[in-house]
Write an enzyme that holds these catalytic residues in place. Structure first.
Site, mmCIF file in Angstrom:
data_model
loop_
_atom_site.group_PDB
_atom_site.id
_atom_site.type_symbol
_atom_site.label_atom_id
_atom_site.label_comp_id
_atom_site.label_asym_id
_atom_site.label_seq_id
_atom_site.Cartn_x
_atom_site.Cartn_y
_atom_site.Cartn_z
ATOM 1 N N LYS A 111 0.820 -1.209 0.000
ATOM 2 C CA LYS A 111 0.000 0.000 0.000
ATOM 3 C C LYS A 111 0.857 1.264 0.000
ATOM 4 C CE LYS A 111 -4.132 -1.956 2.141
ATOM 5 N NZ LYS A 111 -5.101 -1.889 3.258
ATOM 6 N N LYS A 194 -7.595 -9.775 -9.507
ATOM 7 C CA LYS A 194 -8.684 -9.918 -8.554
ATOM 8 C C LYS A 194 -9.749 -8.850 -8.808
ATOM 9 C CE LYS A 194 -9.423 -10.528 -3.569
ATOM 10 N NZ LYS A 194 -8.780 -10.504 -2.231
ATOM 11 N N LYS A 197 -12.818 -2.848 -6.475
ATOM 12 C CA LYS A 197 -13.477 -1.559 -6.709
ATOM 13 C C LYS A 197 -12.506 -0.519 -7.256
ATOM 14 C CE LYS A 197 -13.894 1.748 -4.093
ATOM 15 N NZ LYS A 197 -14.307 2.832 -3.200
#
Length: 336
Positions: A111, A194, A197
């Site tokens: 991240k 995957k 969103k």
């Protein structure tokens, strides 16, 4: 009864992957365990959130949990920030966890990326808050995906170190529950990625808020290859899109993948997509309709969260008192 804790980020746009990989399994667990399901808004603010969007997303995710089949009376559904003991125990765990443990957390590396020095301290210490979420309720089981197993291992390490440091058996060792054959639903546009969103293409995912027409359109546009469907599971090797669509069908129909492949083998994708669409609409469209109904009544959703927070706090407060007593931290009687 054993106790489950699990959390979901209030990021909005719950999709088919969330439903098949988590929510449907939570519904199946709700009568066999003492369950707490938390909208983890404190985790969300480890990166900046638009305040208006955050509150709307918190309500939307709550609506999604209920529409998927979670009963607010049988489960405790709440948002994390309404139970202050989460943050209090997280600070204690900041003092228990070791820097070396956090440095090994792969999700932070992913991240933060190359901008690690500009990442928030909260993002770095995120796993300690996750440990606090779980251990604050002495949860015995945590439904997790593969990407969260490392965080659960850290929670177990923190529990063990706290117990060892203070000569207590206060915290249990929570066990992972990895459920469902469709834990990883892939993008409709790329069978190797995957479903997410964050994908810029709306056609990459089926959202839980999508109506029947939208579901049908997205499945018609789903990427395929030119060959007919294989007749055996071995034939899915190297055919990511075929594997994904057949896996979605198997999950939605609660059938083993091998049986679905044998049954659908030899069909052209155009024909199979019609069958898949009919199934997907029958399962997902009613959930989307119920979500829309619930989201039109924010007062009801806020009431569910407030009630859940009160019930969660009643469990959390005495456990945090135990923690402070063990550590020798004095608190006014009024706070106990």
């Amino acid at each position: 009864m054993d106790r489950i804790f699990s959390g979901v980020q209030p990021t909005g746009d719950l999709h088919l992957g969330n439903y098949l990989g988590a929510l449907r399994n939570w519904v199946r667990l709700q009568h066999d365990y003492d369950c707490l399901y938390c909208v983890v808004d404190l985790h969300a603010v480890t990166v900046w959130q638009d305040p208006t969007v955050l509150s709307a997303n918190t309500r939307e995710v709550t609506a999604g949990l209920i529409a998927a089949g979670l009963d607010p009376a049988a489960n405790i559904i709440f948002n994390q920030s309404q139970v202050p003991q989460h943050a209090e125990l997280a600070w204690i765990f900041n003092c228990v966890a070791r820097l070396g443990w956090l440095n090994r957390m792969t999700q932070f590396k992913e991240k933060a990326g190359k901008n690690r020095e500009n990442a928030s301290v909260g993002l770095y210490a995120y796993p300690n808050l996750m440990a606090a979420d779980i251990l604050l309720y002495k949860a015995t089981h945590v439904p997790v995906g593969e990407d969260q197993k490392q965080h659960l291992e850290l929670a177990r390490d923190i529990a063990a170190k706290f117990n060892n440091d203070y000569g207590t058996e206060l915290f249990p060792q929570p066990e992972p529950l990895i459920l469902g054959a469709a834990a990883r639903v892939m993008s409709l546009r790329d069978g190797s990625a995957k479903m997410s969103k964050s994908d810029p293409s709306e056609n990459s995912r089926i959202n839980m808020t999508d109506d029947a027409d939208t579901i049908a359109r997205k499945l018609r546009k789903a990427k395929t290859d030119p060959d007919a469907l294989p007749s055996g599971v071995a034939g899915l090797e190297g055919r990511g899109e075929a594997a994904n669509l057949l896996g979605i069908f198997a999950a939605l129909s609660d059938a083993p993948l091998a049986d679905v492949v044998a049954e659908q083998g030899g069909r052209q994708f155009s024909e199979f997509k019609e069958t898949l669409t009919e199934l997907a609409v029958s399962v997902l469209a009613p959930i989307g309709e119920e979500m829309a109904r619930l989201m039109a009544d924010p007062g009801y959703l806020d009431g569910v969260l407030a009630d859940g927070a009160g019930r969660a706090g009643a469990i959390a407060a005495p456990i945090l008192d135990e923690v402070f007593d063990v550590m020798g931290i004095l608190r006014p009687v009024a706070l106990r």
